[in-house]
Design a protein around this motif. Structure first.
Motif, PDB file in Angstrom:
ATOM      1  N   ILE A  93       0.843  -1.196   0.000  1.00  0.00           N
ATOM      2  CA  ILE A  93       0.000   0.000   0.000  1.00  0.00           C
ATOM      3  C   ILE A  93       0.873   1.239   0.000  1.00  0.00           C
ATOM      4  CG2 ILE A  93      -1.982  -1.095   1.130  1.00  0.00           C
ATOM      5  CD1 ILE A  93      -1.074   0.098   3.766  1.00  0.00           C
ATOM      6  N   GLY A  94       0.307   2.356  -0.391  1.00  0.00           N
ATOM      7  CA  GLY A  94       1.063   3.592  -0.486  1.00  0.00           C
ATOM      8  C   GLY A  94       1.078   4.381   0.814  1.00  0.00           C
ATOM      9  N   LEU A  95       1.856   5.451   0.790  1.00  0.00           N
ATOM     10  CA  LEU A  95       2.015   6.300   1.965  1.00  0.00           C
ATOM     11  C   LEU A  95       0.692   6.939   2.376  1.00  0.00           C
ATOM     12  CD1 LEU A  95       3.920   7.609   4.028  1.00  0.00           C
ATOM     13  CD2 LEU A  95       4.310   9.440   2.366  1.00  0.00           C
ATOM     14  N   PHE A  96      -0.081   7.428   1.407  1.00  0.00           N
ATOM     15  CA  PHE A  96      -1.360   8.063   1.711  1.00  0.00           C
ATOM     16  C   PHE A  96      -2.299   7.094   2.424  1.00  0.00           C
ATOM     17  CE2 PHE A  96      -5.701   9.341   0.679  1.00  0.00           C
ATOM     18  CZ  PHE A  96      -5.689  10.644   1.162  1.00  0.00           C
ATOM     19  N   THR A  97      -2.334   5.849   1.973  1.00  0.00           N
ATOM     20  CA  THR A  97      -3.181   4.836   2.611  1.00  0.00           C
ATOM     21  C   THR A  97      -2.702   4.530   4.018  1.00  0.00           C
ATOM     22  OG1 THR A  97      -3.602   3.884   0.433  1.00  0.00           O
ATOM     23  CG2 THR A  97      -4.167   2.529   2.330  1.00  0.00           C
ATOM     24  N   TRP A 113      -1.524   0.712  14.818  1.00  0.00           N
ATOM     25  CA  TRP A 113      -1.173   0.935  13.421  1.00  0.00           C
ATOM     26  C   TRP A 113      -0.037   0.015  12.980  1.00  0.00           C
ATOM     27  CZ3 TRP A 113       3.295   3.035  11.128  1.00  0.00           C
ATOM     28  CH2 TRP A 113       3.167   3.344   9.782  1.00  0.00           C
ATOM     29  N   VAL A 114       0.987  -0.121  13.815  1.00  0.00           N
ATOM     30  CA  VAL A 114       2.109  -1.021  13.476  1.00  0.00           C
ATOM     31  C   VAL A 114       1.596  -2.454  13.343  1.00  0.00           C
ATOM     32  CG1 VAL A 114       4.233  -2.058  14.386  1.00  0.00           C
ATOM     33  CG2 VAL A 114       3.937   0.417  14.426  1.00  0.00           C
ATOM     34  N   PHE A 115       0.716  -2.870  14.244  1.00  0.00           N
ATOM     35  CA  PHE A 115       0.140  -4.219  14.165  1.00  0.00           C
ATOM     36  C   PHE A 115      -0.630  -4.406  12.851  1.00  0.00           C
ATOM     37  CE2 PHE A 115      -3.405  -7.159  15.161  1.00  0.00           C
ATOM     38  CZ  PHE A 115      -2.661  -8.305  15.377  1.00  0.00           C
ATOM     39  N   VAL A 116      -1.437  -3.427  12.482  1.00  0.00           N
ATOM     40  CA  VAL A 116      -2.195  -3.511  11.230  1.00  0.00           C
ATOM     41  C   VAL A 116      -1.247  -3.531  10.031  1.00  0.00           C
ATOM     42  CG1 VAL A 116      -3.804  -2.254   9.727  1.00  0.00           C
ATOM     43  CG2 VAL A 116      -4.298  -2.487  12.154  1.00  0.00           C
ATOM     44  N   MET A 117      -0.204  -2.705  10.053  1.00  0.00           N
ATOM     45  CA  MET A 117       0.750  -2.678   8.938  1.00  0.00           C
ATOM     46  C   MET A 117       1.486  -4.011   8.798  1.00  0.00           C
ATOM     47  SD  MET A 117       0.523   0.133   7.272  1.00  0.00           S
ATOM     48  CE  MET A 117      -1.217   0.063   7.586  1.00  0.00           C
ATOM     49  N   VAL A 118       1.817  -4.651   9.911  1.00  0.00           N
ATOM     50  CA  VAL A 118       2.456  -5.968   9.860  1.00  0.00           C
ATOM     51  C   VAL A 118       1.498  -6.978   9.228  1.00  0.00           C
ATOM     52  CG1 VAL A 118       3.284  -7.893  11.283  1.00  0.00           C
ATOM     53  CG2 VAL A 118       4.076  -5.571  11.741  1.00  0.00           C
ATOM     54  N   LEU A 119       0.218  -6.942   9.625  1.00  0.00           N
ATOM     55  CA  LEU A 119      -0.759  -7.862   9.038  1.00  0.00           C
ATOM     56  C   LEU A 119      -0.928  -7.619   7.539  1.00  0.00           C
ATOM     57  CD1 LEU A 119      -3.582  -8.011  11.742  1.00  0.00           C
ATOM     58  CD2 LEU A 119      -1.779  -9.674  11.295  1.00  0.00           C
ATOM     59  N   VAL A 120      -0.917  -6.368   7.114  1.00  0.00           N
ATOM     60  CA  VAL A 120      -1.014  -6.062   5.681  1.00  0.00           C
ATOM     61  C   VAL A 120       0.241  -6.538   4.962  1.00  0.00           C
ATOM     62  CG1 VAL A 120      -1.040  -4.164   4.011  1.00  0.00           C
ATOM     63  CG2 VAL A 120      -2.600  -4.113   5.955  1.00  0.00           C
ATOM     64  N   TYR A 121       1.396  -6.308   5.541  1.00  0.00           N
ATOM     65  CA  TYR A 121       2.669  -6.669   4.900  1.00  0.00           C
ATOM     66  C   TYR A 121       2.805  -8.179   4.703  1.00  0.00           C
ATOM     67  CZ  TYR A 121       7.646  -6.971   3.932  1.00  0.00           C
ATOM     68  OH  TYR A 121       8.855  -7.243   3.352  1.00  0.00           O
ATOM     69  N   ILE A 122       2.426  -8.954   5.720  1.00  0.00           N
ATOM     70  CA  ILE A 122       2.589 -10.408   5.593  1.00  0.00           C
ATOM     71  C   ILE A 122       1.438 -11.056   4.833  1.00  0.00           C
ATOM     72  CG2 ILE A 122       4.041 -10.594   7.644  1.00  0.00           C
ATOM     73  CD1 ILE A 122       1.647 -11.647   9.181  1.00  0.00           C
ATOM     74  N   GLY A 123       0.393 -10.272   4.512  1.00  0.00           N
ATOM     75  CA  GLY A 123      -0.684 -10.791   3.684  1.00  0.00           C
ATOM     76  C   GLY A 123      -1.868 -11.362   4.431  1.00  0.00           C
ATOM     77  N   TRP A 124      -1.897 -11.270   5.739  1.00  0.00           N
ATOM     78  CA  TRP A 124      -3.029 -11.791   6.503  1.00  0.00           C
ATOM     79  C   TRP A 124      -4.244 -10.878   6.437  1.00  0.00           C
ATOM     80  CZ3 TRP A 124      -1.458 -14.471  11.693  1.00  0.00           C
ATOM     81  CH2 TRP A 124      -0.694 -15.578  11.401  1.00  0.00           C
ATOM     82  N   MET A 125      -4.019  -9.607   6.087  1.00  0.00           N
ATOM     83  CA  MET A 125      -5.117  -8.653   5.956  1.00  0.00           C
ATOM     84  C   MET A 125      -4.917  -7.892   4.645  1.00  0.00           C
ATOM     85  SD  MET A 125      -6.528  -6.003   8.784  1.00  0.00           S
ATOM     86  CE  MET A 125      -5.526  -4.567   8.462  1.00  0.00           C
ATOM     87  N   PRO A 126      -5.195  -8.545   3.532  1.00  0.00           N
ATOM     88  CA  PRO A 126      -4.969  -7.868   2.249  1.00  0.00           C
ATOM     89  C   PRO A 126      -5.999  -6.767   2.029  1.00  0.00           C
ATOM     90  CG  PRO A 126      -5.983  -9.996   1.896  1.00  0.00           C
ATOM     91  CD  PRO A 126      -5.689  -9.900   3.369  1.00  0.00           C
ATOM     92  N   LEU A 127      -5.534  -5.662   1.456  1.00  0.00           N
ATOM     93  CA  LEU A 127      -6.426  -4.570   1.105  1.00  0.00           C
ATOM     94  C   LEU A 127      -6.750  -4.673  -0.374  1.00  0.00           C
ATOM     95  CD1 LEU A 127      -4.727  -1.680   3.088  1.00  0.00           C
ATOM     96  CD2 LEU A 127      -6.769  -2.947   3.714  1.00  0.00           C
ATOM     97  N   PRO A 128      -7.962  -4.301  -0.768  1.00  0.00           N
ATOM     98  CA  PRO A 128      -8.316  -4.422  -2.198  1.00  0.00           C
ATOM     99  C   PRO A 128      -7.529  -3.438  -3.054  1.00  0.00           C
ATOM    100  CG  PRO A 128     -10.041  -3.272  -0.997  1.00  0.00           C
ATOM    101  CD  PRO A 128      -9.048  -3.763   0.027  1.00  0.00           C
ATOM    102  N   GLU A 129      -7.285  -3.832  -4.279  1.00  0.00           N
ATOM    103  CA  GLU A 129      -6.609  -2.952  -5.224  1.00  0.00           C
ATOM    104  C   GLU A 129      -7.652  -2.023  -5.827  1.00  0.00           C
ATOM    105  OE1 GLU A 129      -3.828  -1.068  -7.039  1.00  0.00           O
ATOM    106  OE2 GLU A 129      -3.266  -2.854  -5.924  1.00  0.00           O
ATOM    107  N   LEU A 130      -7.549  -0.732  -5.492  1.00  0.00           N
ATOM    108  CA  LEU A 130      -8.554   0.223  -5.927  1.00  0.00           C
ATOM    109  C   LEU A 130      -8.170   0.970  -7.199  1.00  0.00           C
ATOM    110  CD1 LEU A 130      -9.498   1.701  -2.434  1.00  0.00           C
ATOM    111  CD2 LEU A 130     -10.677  -0.079  -3.719  1.00  0.00           C
ATOM    112  N   ALA A 131      -6.947   0.826  -7.639  1.00  0.00           N
ATOM    113  CA  ALA A 131      -6.513   1.510  -8.849  1.00  0.00           C
ATOM    114  C   ALA A 131      -7.094   0.803 -10.070  1.00  0.00           C
ATOM    115  CB  ALA A 131      -4.989   1.528  -8.919  1.00  0.00           C
ATOM    116  N   PRO A 132      -7.464   1.566 -11.080  1.00  0.00           N
ATOM    117  CA  PRO A 132      -7.991   0.933 -12.293  1.00  0.00           C
ATOM    118  C   PRO A 132      -6.885   0.174 -13.017  1.00  0.00           C
ATOM    119  CG  PRO A 132      -7.748   3.302 -12.594  1.00  0.00           C
ATOM    120  CD  PRO A 132      -7.449   3.012 -11.160  1.00  0.00           C
ATOM    121  N   PRO A 133      -7.252  -0.908 -13.680  1.00  0.00           N
ATOM    122  CA  PRO A 133      -6.212  -1.681 -14.396  1.00  0.00           C
ATOM    123  C   PRO A 133      -5.605  -0.825 -15.502  1.00  0.00           C
ATOM    124  CG  PRO A 133      -8.415  -2.506 -14.907  1.00  0.00           C
ATOM    125  CD  PRO A 133      -8.573  -1.462 -13.856  1.00  0.00           C
ATOM    126  N   GLY A 134      -4.326  -0.917 -15.619  1.00  0.00           N
ATOM    127  CA  GLY A 134      -3.667  -0.047 -16.593  1.00  0.00           C
ATOM    128  C   GLY A 134      -2.730  -0.752 -17.413  1.00  0.00           C
TER     129      GLY A 134
END
Length: 89
Positions: free
Chosen positions: A6-10, A68-89
């Motif tokens: 995920i990006g910095l803004f997210t 926040w650090v706990f959530v970021m670790v879960l996102v990083y290791i893939g246990w809490m994936p966030l949806p890809e919101l960018a349009p396919p390009g």
């Protein structure tokens, strides 16, 4: 090492959401109305006389950093994936 998915803004947006959630969890801690007298100046009855807001904001900040650090670790290791919101390009 894999890049953060995920990006910095997210990341900042997730921190802000964590901060506000923790704030509303911390605010009622230590508040009671047992020794409070009925207000005579038109003040709200449920409002605390002396809320220690500075201490609660500091507590909120460090607890939300931990969450926040706990959530970021879960996102990083893939246990809490966030949806890809960018349009396919």
């Amino acid at each position: 090492m894999h890049p953060m998915p995920i990006g910095l803004f997210t990341m900042v947006a997730i921190y802000v959401i964590c901060w506000w959630t923790v704030l509303f969890t911390v605010l009622p801690i230590g508040m009671n109305q047992e020794g409070q007298e009925k207000p005579t100046d038109g003040a709200q009855w449920g409002a605390p006389a002396n809320p220690p807001l500075k201490r609660k904001f500091i507590t909120t900040t460090w607890v939300s950093i931990l969450v926040w650090v706990f959530v970021m670790v879960l996102v990083y290791i893939g246990w809490m994936p966030l949806p890809e919101l960018a349009p396919p390009g």
